[in-house]
Write an enzyme that holds these catalytic residues in place. Structure first.
Site, PDB file in Angstrom:
ATOM      1  N   HIS A  46       0.861  -1.188   0.000  1.00  0.00           N
ATOM      2  CA  HIS A  46       0.000   0.000   0.000  1.00  0.00           C
ATOM      3  C   HIS A  46       0.896   1.236   0.000  1.00  0.00           C
ATOM      4  CE1 HIS A  46      -3.892  -1.881   1.825  1.00  0.00           C
ATOM      5  NE2 HIS A  46      -3.285  -2.726   1.015  1.00  0.00           N
ATOM      6  N   GLU A  48       0.874   3.882   1.768  1.00  0.00           N
ATOM      7  CA  GLU A  48       1.286   4.320   3.102  1.00  0.00           C
ATOM      8  C   GLU A  48       2.462   3.498   3.620  1.00  0.00           C
ATOM      9  OE1 GLU A  48      -1.787   3.536   1.983  1.00  0.00           O
ATOM     10  OE2 GLU A  48      -3.307   4.233   3.391  1.00  0.00           O
ATOM     11  N   CYS A  76      -6.504   1.897   5.693  1.00  0.00           N
ATOM     12  CA  CYS A  76      -7.076   0.646   6.183  1.00  0.00           C
ATOM     13  C   CYS A  76      -6.473   0.330   7.554  1.00  0.00           C
ATOM     14  CB  CYS A  76      -6.774  -0.479   5.193  1.00  0.00           C
ATOM     15  SG  CYS A  76      -5.016  -0.927   5.113  1.00  0.00           S
ATOM     16  N   CYS A  79      -2.560  -0.108   7.460  1.00  0.00           N
ATOM     17  CA  CYS A  79      -1.819   1.148   7.307  1.00  0.00           C
ATOM     18  C   CYS A  79      -1.960   2.034   8.542  1.00  0.00           C
ATOM     19  CB  CYS A  79      -2.267   1.869   6.048  1.00  0.00           C
ATOM     20  SG  CYS A  79      -1.831   0.949   4.544  1.00  0.00           S
TER      21      CYS A  79
END
Length: 143
Positions: A46, A48, A76, A79
């Site tokens: 991801h 992040e 999410c 993260c």
């Protein structure tokens, strides 16, 4: 947030879910990233996570207590958890994520007082632009 949006557009061009993130320290961007799950075939790639990892490597430390992270989509649980573990000072995000958001939509990991660190949150910065990019991506995928 405009730089995070640039990163999200890069993800879009790669057929990745268009999420971008940047880490800022002392008003300087020290890391920037976009989603690479499909490209790397990595479920944790991801934006992040990549940006936090890059910022830590650049600074030579895992504690990012003096850093802010800007993300185009509400993080999410994974993260958000990484932000707590990295001791990020502040999160700024654009669009909310009612299906997977862990910073207010489904839960709020960043303000949970049972954890050893809380992250300040600023919501809705360029939310329209961030949301439009995501809606356009998913609309094109459905066609």
């Amino acid at each position: 947030m405009m730089i995070a949006l640039e990163e999200a557009r890069k993800a879009f061009e790669k057929a990745e879910t268009p999420v971008g993130a940047i880490v800022v320290k002392d008003n300087e961007v020290i890391a920037r990233a976009h989603n690479l799950r499909e490209t790397l075939q990595d479920p944790i790639a991801h934006a992040e996570i990549i940006a936090i990892r890059d910022a830590s490597q650049k600074l030579g430390r895992w504690r990012l207590t003096d850093c802010s992270i800007y993300v185009t989509l509400e993080p999410c649980a994974m993260c958000a958890g990484a932000m707590v573990l990295a001791r990020i000072q502040r999160l700024v995000y654009g669009a909310s994520d009612p299906k997977a958001g862990a910073v207010g939509s489904l839960m709020n990991l960043l303000s949970d007082e049972r954890l050893n660190h809380q992250v300040k949150v600023e919501v809705g910065i360029l939310a329209e632009e961030c949301g439009d990019l995501l809606r356009g991506f998913f609309s094109s995928r459905r066609k």
